[in-house]
Design a protein around this motif. Sequence first.
Motif, mmCIF file in Angstrom:
data_model
loop_
_atom_site.group_PDB
_atom_site.id
_atom_site.type_symbol
_atom_site.label_atom_id
_atom_site.label_comp_id
_atom_site.label_asym_id
_atom_site.label_seq_id
_atom_site.Cartn_x
_atom_site.Cartn_y
_atom_site.Cartn_z
ATOM 1 N N MET A 1 -27.513 -21.846 -11.849
ATOM 2 C CA MET A 1 -27.364 -20.565 -11.855
ATOM 3 C C MET A 1 -26.099 -20.002 -12.936
ATOM 4 O O MET A 1 -25.307 -20.731 -12.849
ATOM 5 N N THR A 2 -26.408 -18.948 -13.604
ATOM 6 C CA THR A 2 -25.391 -18.547 -14.385
ATOM 7 C C THR A 2 -24.237 -17.580 -13.562
ATOM 8 O O THR A 2 -24.641 -16.839 -12.774
ATOM 9 N N LYS A 3 -23.074 -17.945 -14.092
ATOM 10 C CA LYS A 3 -21.850 -17.342 -13.215
ATOM 11 C C LYS A 3 -21.332 -16.207 -14.183
ATOM 12 O O LYS A 3 -20.385 -16.274 -14.625
ATOM 13 N N THR A 4 -22.038 -15.075 -13.950
ATOM 14 C CA THR A 4 -21.866 -14.041 -14.972
ATOM 15 C C THR A 4 -21.395 -12.701 -14.000
ATOM 16 O O THR A 4 -21.268 -11.504 -14.380
ATOM 17 N N TRP A 5 -21.282 -12.956 -12.659
ATOM 18 C CA TRP A 5 -20.826 -11.826 -11.774
ATOM 19 C C TRP A 5 -19.326 -11.951 -11.419
ATOM 20 O O TRP A 5 -19.017 -13.068 -11.372
ATOM 21 N N THR A 6 -18.832 -10.723 -11.183
ATOM 22 C CA THR A 6 -17.195 -10.664 -10.776
ATOM 23 C C THR A 6 -17.105 -10.166 -9.397
ATOM 24 O O THR A 6 -17.642 -9.195 -8.860
ATOM 25 N N LEU A 7 -16.223 -10.986 -8.695
ATOM 26 C CA LEU A 7 -15.487 -10.265 -7.720
ATOM 27 C C LEU A 7 -14.276 -9.806 -7.909
ATOM 28 O O LEU A 7 -13.399 -10.394 -8.701
ATOM 29 N N TYR A 8 -13.848 -8.438 -7.656
ATOM 30 C CA TYR A 8 -12.831 -7.827 -8.206
ATOM 31 C C TYR A 8 -11.774 -6.940 -7.121
ATOM 32 O O TYR A 8 -12.587 -6.680 -6.115
ATOM 33 N N CYS A 9 -10.579 -6.868 -7.278
ATOM 34 C CA CYS A 9 -9.839 -6.004 -6.267
ATOM 35 C C CYS A 9 -9.034 -5.028 -7.455
ATOM 36 O O CYS A 9 -8.658 -5.202 -8.196
ATOM 37 N N GLY A 10 -8.981 -3.913 -6.783
ATOM 38 C CA GLY A 10 -8.158 -2.673 -7.187
ATOM 39 C C GLY A 10 -7.144 -2.337 -6.273
ATOM 40 O O GLY A 10 -7.400 -2.429 -4.899
ATOM 41 N N LYS A 11 -5.915 -2.214 -6.628
ATOM 42 C CA LYS A 11 -4.761 -2.074 -5.692
ATOM 43 C C LYS A 11 -4.124 -1.043 -6.349
ATOM 44 O O LYS A 11 -4.126 -0.502 -7.488
ATOM 45 N N HIS A 12 -4.052 0.163 -5.297
ATOM 46 C CA HIS A 12 -3.217 1.459 -5.650
ATOM 47 C C HIS A 12 -1.740 0.840 -5.937
ATOM 48 O O HIS A 12 -0.984 0.318 -5.064
ATOM 49 N N LYS A 13 -1.159 1.524 -7.089
ATOM 50 C CA LYS A 13 0.094 1.135 -7.383
ATOM 51 C C LYS A 13 1.371 1.721 -6.470
ATOM 52 O O LYS A 13 2.369 1.053 -6.636
ATOM 53 N N LYS A 14 1.105 2.932 -5.658
ATOM 54 C CA LYS A 14 2.073 3.246 -5.064
ATOM 55 C C LYS A 14 1.700 3.087 -3.473
ATOM 56 O O LYS A 14 2.621 2.773 -2.694
ATOM 57 N N THR A 15 0.665 3.241 -3.033
ATOM 58 C CA THR A 15 0.101 3.017 -1.477
ATOM 59 C C THR A 15 -0.362 1.583 -1.286
ATOM 60 O O THR A 15 -0.189 1.348 -0.150
ATOM 61 N N PHE A 16 -0.548 0.776 -2.378
ATOM 62 C CA PHE A 16 -1.189 -0.447 -2.145
ATOM 63 C C PHE A 16 -2.487 -0.522 -1.361
ATOM 64 O O PHE A 16 -2.974 -1.712 -0.937
ATOM 65 N N GLU A 17 -3.065 0.537 -1.142
ATOM 66 C CA GLU A 17 -4.576 0.662 -0.587
ATOM 67 C C GLU A 17 -5.395 -0.281 -1.553
ATOM 68 O O GLU A 17 -5.175 -0.315 -2.857
ATOM 69 N N VAL A 22 -17.889 -6.029 -6.619
ATOM 70 C CA VAL A 22 -18.702 -6.833 -7.308
ATOM 71 C C VAL A 22 -19.221 -6.157 -8.400
ATOM 72 O O VAL A 22 -19.936 -4.985 -8.443
ATOM 73 N N HIS A 23 -19.221 -6.811 -9.600
ATOM 74 C CA HIS A 23 -19.855 -6.287 -10.835
ATOM 75 C C HIS A 23 -20.459 -7.473 -11.675
ATOM 76 O O HIS A 23 -19.875 -8.429 -11.669
ATOM 77 N N LYS A 24 -21.726 -6.981 -12.358
ATOM 78 C CA LYS A 24 -22.412 -8.111 -13.298
ATOM 79 C C LYS A 24 -21.303 -7.743 -14.548
ATOM 80 O O LYS A 24 -21.436 -6.804 -15.243
ATOM 81 N N GLY A 25 -20.826 -8.982 -14.862
ATOM 82 C CA GLY A 25 -19.989 -8.989 -16.331
ATOM 83 C C GLY A 25 -18.480 -8.983 -15.976
ATOM 84 O O GLY A 25 -18.286 -9.145 -14.706
ATOM 85 N N ASP A 26 -17.751 -8.716 -17.021
ATOM 86 C CA ASP A 26 -16.374 -8.874 -16.987
ATOM 87 C C ASP A 26 -15.866 -7.299 -16.726
ATOM 88 O O ASP A 26 -16.129 -6.489 -17.474
ATOM 89 N N GLU A 61 -25.335 -13.837 -5.811
ATOM 90 C CA GLU A 61 -25.190 -13.991 -4.492
ATOM 91 C C GLU A 61 -23.736 -14.455 -3.864
ATOM 92 O O GLU A 61 -23.288 -14.146 -2.747
ATOM 93 N N GLU A 62 -23.116 -15.344 -4.454
ATOM 94 C CA GLU A 62 -21.953 -15.831 -4.199
ATOM 95 C C GLU A 62 -20.957 -14.626 -4.139
ATOM 96 O O GLU A 62 -20.256 -14.495 -3.091
ATOM 97 N N MET A 63 -20.989 -13.800 -5.251
ATOM 98 C CA MET A 63 -19.948 -12.878 -5.386
ATOM 99 C C MET A 63 -20.081 -11.657 -4.146
ATOM 100 O O MET A 63 -19.191 -11.146 -3.505
ATOM 101 N N TYR A 64 -21.412 -11.382 -3.601
ATOM 102 C CA TYR A 64 -21.932 -10.630 -2.505
ATOM 103 C C TYR A 64 -21.406 -11.259 -1.264
ATOM 104 O O TYR A 64 -21.058 -10.593 -0.281
ATOM 105 N N ASN A 65 -21.507 -12.328 -1.060
ATOM 106 C CA ASN A 65 -21.177 -13.194 0.222
ATOM 107 C C ASN A 65 -19.573 -13.098 0.242
ATOM 108 O O ASN A 65 -18.912 -12.885 1.306
ATOM 109 N N TYR A 66 -18.782 -13.328 -1.089
ATOM 110 C CA TYR A 66 -17.460 -13.124 -0.765
ATOM 111 C C TYR A 66 -17.063 -11.944 -0.487
ATOM 112 O O TYR A 66 -16.025 -11.811 0.294
#
Length: 122
Positions: A1-17, A22-26, A61-66
């Motif tokens: 299977m092709t590893k073209t999906w991304t698990l990503y994290c966004g952090k608020h620069k002041k509150t750290f929320e 998950v996104h297909k691509g970069d 599937e891996e990214m949604y599991n993560y």
Amino acid sequence: MTKTWTLYCGKHKKTFETYLGVHKGDITDGKYTTSSKNPFLLDAIKNDLIEFKTITFGTKEEMYNYEYYFLSKYDAKNNHKFFNRSNGGGPGVDKTFKPDPDVEKRLSNLIENNVWEESNND
């Protein structure tokens, strides 16, 4: 299977929320931010208050599991430190999934301590 999906994290620069997604691509191509409808997250993105990090790549599937694993671990939908409004899941998610130990350590450190450690695989 092709590893073209991304698990990503966004952090608020002041509150750290935190926001996990998950996104297909970069996500670093500048064309994608989030599919979230959370107005607080969207406003923070608009005001350049969210810093995004790519956590890992894999199959859909891996990214949604993560995503499910970490959102459930921190009960994101009930946690005021998260922008996420659900703990992920859905058809095909393996609720017994265990993440790669290096990914778990690095993402947990980012969520809990606001520190991102680069991996040798980054």
